[in-house]
Motif scaffolding. Structure first.
Motif, PDB file in Angstrom:
ATOM      1  N   ILE A   1      28.907  58.550  48.079  1.00  0.00           N
ATOM      2  CA  ILE A   1      30.721  59.570  46.539  1.00  0.00           C
ATOM      3  C   ILE A   1      30.829  59.815  45.661  1.00  0.00           C
ATOM      4  CG2 ILE A   1      31.903  57.270  46.847  1.00  0.00           C
ATOM      5  CD1 ILE A   1      34.207  59.611  47.609  1.00  0.00           C
ATOM      6  N   ALA A   2      30.666  61.106  44.718  1.00  0.00           N
ATOM      7  CA  ALA A   2      30.761  60.444  43.288  1.00  0.00           C
ATOM      8  C   ALA A   2      31.982  60.593  42.793  1.00  0.00           C
ATOM      9  CB  ALA A   2      30.052  62.026  43.364  1.00  0.00           C
ATOM     10  N   ILE A   3      32.380  60.386  41.227  1.00  0.00           N
ATOM     11  CA  ILE A   3      33.906  60.044  41.427  1.00  0.00           C
ATOM     12  C   ILE A   3      33.848  61.046  39.549  1.00  0.00           C
ATOM     13  CG2 ILE A   3      34.959  58.257  39.860  1.00  0.00           C
ATOM     14  CD1 ILE A   3      34.128  56.133  42.550  1.00  0.00           C
ATOM     15  N   VAL A   4      34.908  61.272  39.635  1.00  0.00           N
ATOM     16  CA  VAL A   4      34.752  61.878  37.405  1.00  0.00           C
ATOM     17  C   VAL A   4      36.483  61.130  37.415  1.00  0.00           C
ATOM     18  CG1 VAL A   4      35.377  63.649  36.378  1.00  0.00           C
ATOM     19  CG2 VAL A   4      33.432  63.804  38.347  1.00  0.00           C
ATOM     20  N   GLY A   5      36.398  61.532  35.810  1.00  0.00           N
ATOM     21  CA  GLY A   5      38.096  60.918  35.933  1.00  0.00           C
ATOM     22  C   GLY A   5      38.027  61.847  34.179  1.00  0.00           C
ATOM     23  N   PHE A   6      39.094  61.097  33.300  1.00  0.00           N
ATOM     24  CA  PHE A   6      39.723  61.984  32.312  1.00  0.00           C
ATOM     25  C   PHE A   6      40.436  60.842  30.850  1.00  0.00           C
ATOM     26  CE2 PHE A   6      43.209  64.597  30.298  1.00  0.00           C
ATOM     27  CZ  PHE A   6      42.293  65.591  30.234  1.00  0.00           C
ATOM     28  N   GLY A   7      39.620  61.663  29.754  1.00  0.00           N
ATOM     29  CA  GLY A   7      40.229  60.759  29.067  1.00  0.00           C
ATOM     30  C   GLY A   7      39.488  60.361  28.111  1.00  0.00           C
ATOM     31  N   ASN A   8      37.949  59.795  28.990  1.00  0.00           N
ATOM     32  CA  ASN A   8      36.837  59.280  27.754  1.00  0.00           C
ATOM     33  C   ASN A   8      37.068  58.063  26.866  1.00  0.00           C
ATOM     34  OD1 ASN A   8      34.548  59.203  26.603  1.00  0.00           O
ATOM     35  ND2 ASN A   8      34.687  60.252  24.698  1.00  0.00           N
ATOM     36  N   TYR A   9      37.480  57.223  28.358  1.00  0.00           N
ATOM     37  CA  TYR A   9      37.965  55.578  27.357  1.00  0.00           C
ATOM     38  C   TYR A   9      36.759  55.130  27.659  1.00  0.00           C
ATOM     39  CZ  TYR A   9      42.906  56.218  29.374  1.00  0.00           C
ATOM     40  OH  TYR A   9      43.887  56.497  28.623  1.00  0.00           O
ATOM     41  N   GLU A  10      36.515  53.809  26.720  1.00  0.00           N
ATOM     42  CA  GLU A  10      35.529  52.905  26.588  1.00  0.00           C
ATOM     43  C   GLU A  10      35.177  52.850  27.660  1.00  0.00           C
ATOM     44  OE1 GLU A  10      34.412  49.295  24.110  1.00  0.00           O
ATOM     45  OE2 GLU A  10      36.678  49.248  24.563  1.00  0.00           O
ATOM     46  N   ILE A  11      35.728  52.313  28.601  1.00  0.00           N
ATOM     47  CA  ILE A  11      35.782  51.562  30.286  1.00  0.00           C
ATOM     48  C   ILE A  11      34.808  53.264  30.552  1.00  0.00           C
ATOM     49  CG2 ILE A  11      37.526  52.157  31.141  1.00  0.00           C
ATOM     50  CD1 ILE A  11      37.063  49.571  32.889  1.00  0.00           C
ATOM     51  N   SER A  12      34.526  54.132  30.604  1.00  0.00           N
ATOM     52  CA  SER A  12      33.887  55.137  31.110  1.00  0.00           C
ATOM     53  C   SER A  12      32.433  54.925  30.769  1.00  0.00           C
ATOM     54  CB  SER A  12      34.573  56.503  31.677  1.00  0.00           C
ATOM     55  OG  SER A  12      34.470  56.844  29.870  1.00  0.00           O
ATOM     56  N   ASP A  13      32.228  54.614  29.690  1.00  0.00           N
ATOM     57  CA  ASP A  13      30.698  54.445  28.922  1.00  0.00           C
ATOM     58  C   ASP A  13      30.470  53.415  29.245  1.00  0.00           C
ATOM     59  OD1 ASP A  13      29.356  55.774  27.659  1.00  0.00           O
ATOM     60  OD2 ASP A  13      29.445  54.880  25.732  1.00  0.00           O
ATOM     61  N   VAL A  14      30.204  52.031  29.585  1.00  0.00           N
ATOM     62  CA  VAL A  14      29.753  51.112  29.750  1.00  0.00           C
ATOM     63  C   VAL A  14      30.285  50.376  31.837  1.00  0.00           C
ATOM     64  CG1 VAL A  14      31.065  49.589  27.195  1.00  0.00           C
ATOM     65  CG2 VAL A  14      32.457  49.523  29.135  1.00  0.00           C
ATOM     66  N   SER A  15      31.150  51.204  32.430  1.00  0.00           N
ATOM     67  CA  SER A  15      30.667  51.033  33.110  1.00  0.00           C
ATOM     68  C   SER A  15      29.441  50.625  34.169  1.00  0.00           C
ATOM     69  CB  SER A  15      32.091  51.846  34.620  1.00  0.00           C
ATOM     70  OG  SER A  15      31.868  53.059  34.161  1.00  0.00           O
ATOM     71  N   VAL A  16      29.437  50.477  35.309  1.00  0.00           N
ATOM     72  CA  VAL A  16      27.993  50.407  36.077  1.00  0.00           C
ATOM     73  C   VAL A  16      28.589  50.972  37.532  1.00  0.00           C
ATOM     74  CG1 VAL A  16      25.502  49.780  36.993  1.00  0.00           C
ATOM     75  CG2 VAL A  16      26.678  48.928  34.786  1.00  0.00           C
ATOM     76  N   PRO A  17      28.006  52.574  38.106  1.00  0.00           N
ATOM     77  CA  PRO A  17      27.758  53.831  36.931  1.00  0.00           C
ATOM     78  C   PRO A  17      28.429  53.814  36.100  1.00  0.00           C
ATOM     79  CG  PRO A  17      28.099  54.707  38.829  1.00  0.00           C
ATOM     80  CD  PRO A  17      28.291  53.707  38.955  1.00  0.00           C
ATOM     81  N   THR A  18      28.135  54.383  34.665  1.00  0.00           N
ATOM     82  CA  THR A  18      29.103  55.630  33.546  1.00  0.00           C
ATOM     83  C   THR A  18      29.678  56.443  34.295  1.00  0.00           C
ATOM     84  OG1 THR A  18      26.951  56.641  33.060  1.00  0.00           O
ATOM     85  CG2 THR A  18      27.494  54.358  31.316  1.00  0.00           C
ATOM     86  N   ILE A  19      30.620  56.832  33.793  1.00  0.00           N
ATOM     87  CA  ILE A  19      31.710  57.562  34.691  1.00  0.00           C
ATOM     88  C   ILE A  19      31.700  58.777  33.746  1.00  0.00           C
ATOM     89  CG2 ILE A  19      34.356  57.970  35.598  1.00  0.00           C
ATOM     90  CD1 ILE A  19      34.614  55.430  35.520  1.00  0.00           C
ATOM     91  N   SER A  20      31.429  60.325  34.740  1.00  0.00           N
ATOM     92  CA  SER A  20      31.911  61.494  34.180  1.00  0.00           C
ATOM     93  C   SER A  20      33.455  61.852  33.828  1.00  0.00           C
ATOM     94  CB  SER A  20      31.638  62.699  35.359  1.00  0.00           C
ATOM     95  OG  SER A  20      29.383  62.178  35.530  1.00  0.00           O
ATOM     96  N   THR A  21      33.377  62.170  33.396  1.00  0.00           N
ATOM     97  CA  THR A  21      34.891  62.639  32.528  1.00  0.00           C
ATOM     98  C   THR A  21      35.172  63.575  31.430  1.00  0.00           C
ATOM     99  OG1 THR A  21      36.637  61.089  31.029  1.00  0.00           O
ATOM    100  CG2 THR A  21      34.708  61.324  30.358  1.00  0.00           C
ATOM    101  N   ILE A  22      36.656  64.430  30.877  1.00  0.00           N
ATOM    102  CA  ILE A  22      36.769  64.829  30.655  1.00  0.00           C
ATOM    103  C   ILE A  22      37.382  64.541  28.412  1.00  0.00           C
ATOM    104  CG2 ILE A  22      38.087  66.982  29.524  1.00  0.00           C
ATOM    105  CD1 ILE A  22      38.335  67.462  32.292  1.00  0.00           C
ATOM    106  N   ASP A  23      36.742  64.136  27.473  1.00  0.00           N
ATOM    107  CA  ASP A  23      36.915  63.944  26.333  1.00  0.00           C
ATOM    108  C   ASP A  23      38.085  65.081  26.195  1.00  0.00           C
ATOM    109  OD1 ASP A  23      37.244  63.172  24.000  1.00  0.00           O
ATOM    110  OD2 ASP A  23      35.109  63.070  23.015  1.00  0.00           O
ATOM    111  N   ALA A  24      39.276  64.549  25.496  1.00  0.00           N
ATOM    112  CA  ALA A  24      40.353  64.914  25.325  1.00  0.00           C
ATOM    113  C   ALA A  24      40.527  65.015  23.856  1.00  0.00           C
ATOM    114  CB  ALA A  24      41.855  64.335  25.773  1.00  0.00           C
TER     115      ALA A  24
END
Length: 333
Positions: A266-289
């Motif tokens: 299953i895939a996961i996508v977020g919103f906000g481009n928080y620092e945690i999304s760039d360092v998690s494993v796996p890194t999280i796809s997101t939207i940079d606001a």
């Protein structure tokens, strides 16, 4: 001020001008005055000066939450840029309640700010009346309101989510779910939900995979609980779009607890481009606001309006363009 003037060998008027950063005072003289003031423990009385000049030197800013990294980035950039124009921030937060926003607006306007910055475009009617009659620049941010009160620096949260859905569909995803954005207090979250539903409908896809995650701000724990419900009610879901990166990280941890591989199972996508999304494993796809850009552009607009360098003219709408950041959590192999 007289004591400082005597110690520095200048007139009291020169001391006043030095603290106001008047261009008529040389850098050498200003440094000498500031040194004398420091030695004497003198603090410039800006209140008395403001009474004479009819200027307060501060900008009111109202945000939904003080512990949200996106809003913190906006305020940080806003403050840094305003300080270059000798303007400071008076900050208030609403905890996502528009009634509290109304109260803060009323309180802050009594202090005669040079301008007021709001988050979002939904306000009570009394708040709108107060702002419309304030006689100062009003800037609504983080949104593109249908009925702007004054100036706008922001973007459409619904359109940003539509772009993400379109990309996921182009990548082959069809069973797409959404977590969060159900509470009326978070209008931006509600807009993101609306954008997802509208885009899914336009593609002829199921629009019912929606899980409420509670009142804003949605935490990592609530994101994990919402993902558990998503998996129970819609176990064949291919990708889950979350209202924020924090809820996306919580969803990710729930999948890992259940032994599900992200993005293989299953895939996961977020919103906000928080620092945690760039360092998690796996890194999280997101939207940079573009949170900091919102603050910087807003500050530049305020400085222009307050300084009177240009005629006020019509209210301006300055769009900010969110960016899709596709990372490991949604990568198709």
């Amino acid at each position: 001020m007289k004591d400082v003037a005597e110690a520095a060998g200048v007139s009291p008027m020169t001391v006043s001008r030095a603290f106001k950063r008047d261009a008529s005072v040389s850098a050498e003289t200003r440094e000498k005055i500031l040194k004398a003031a420091d030695e004497l423990g003198y603090v410039f009385d800006a209140t008395a000066s403001n009474l004479r000049s009819q200027r307060t030197g501060f900008v009111a800013a109202i945000i939904p939450s003080i512990n949200n990294a996106n809003f913190a980035d906006t305020v940080r950039a806003l403050s840094a840029c305003l300080s270059e124009h000798d303007l400071q921030i008076l900050l208030g937060y609403t905890d996502y309640q528009i009634e509290e926003e109304e109260r803060l607006i009323s309180q802050m306007l009594r202090r005669r700010p040079e301008a007021i910055v709001l988050t979002g475009g939904k306000h009570t009617e009394r708040a709108r009346d107060l702002l419309s009659n304030a006689g100062i620049p009003v800037i609504e941010t983080w949104d593109l309101p249908e009925r702007p009160i004054g100036h706008v620096v922001g973007f459409s949260n619904a359109a940003a989510m539509k772009d993400m859905v379109d990309r996921l569909v182009a990548d082959g995803y069809r069973r797409i779910g959404f977590i969060g954005g159900d509470d009326k207090g978070d209008t931006r979250g509600a807009d993101r939900r609306r954008g997802v539903v509208s885009a899914l409908g336009a593609h002829g896809l199921d629009t019912t995979r929606l899980i409420a995650a509670g009142a804003p701000p949605i935490s990592m724990r609530e994101g994990a609980r919402a993902m558990a419900r998503m998996l129970e009610h819609y176990p064949d879901t291919e990708v889950v779009i979350c209202v924020s990166d924090l809820s996306a990280y919580g969803a990710l941890t729930e999948c890992q607890r259940r032994g599900l591989r992200v993005p293989d199972d299953i895939a996961i996508v977020g919103f906000g481009n928080y620092e945690i999304s760039d360092v998690s494993v796996p890194t999280i796809s997101t939207i940079d606001a573009c949170s900091a850009e919102i603050g910087r552009v807003t500050a530049e607009l305020i400085a222009e309006l307050v300084d009177g360098a240009k005629p006020a003219g019509k209210a301006r709408v300055i769009p900010v363009h969110p960016k899709l950041l596709l990372r490991e959590s949604s990568a198709r192999r």
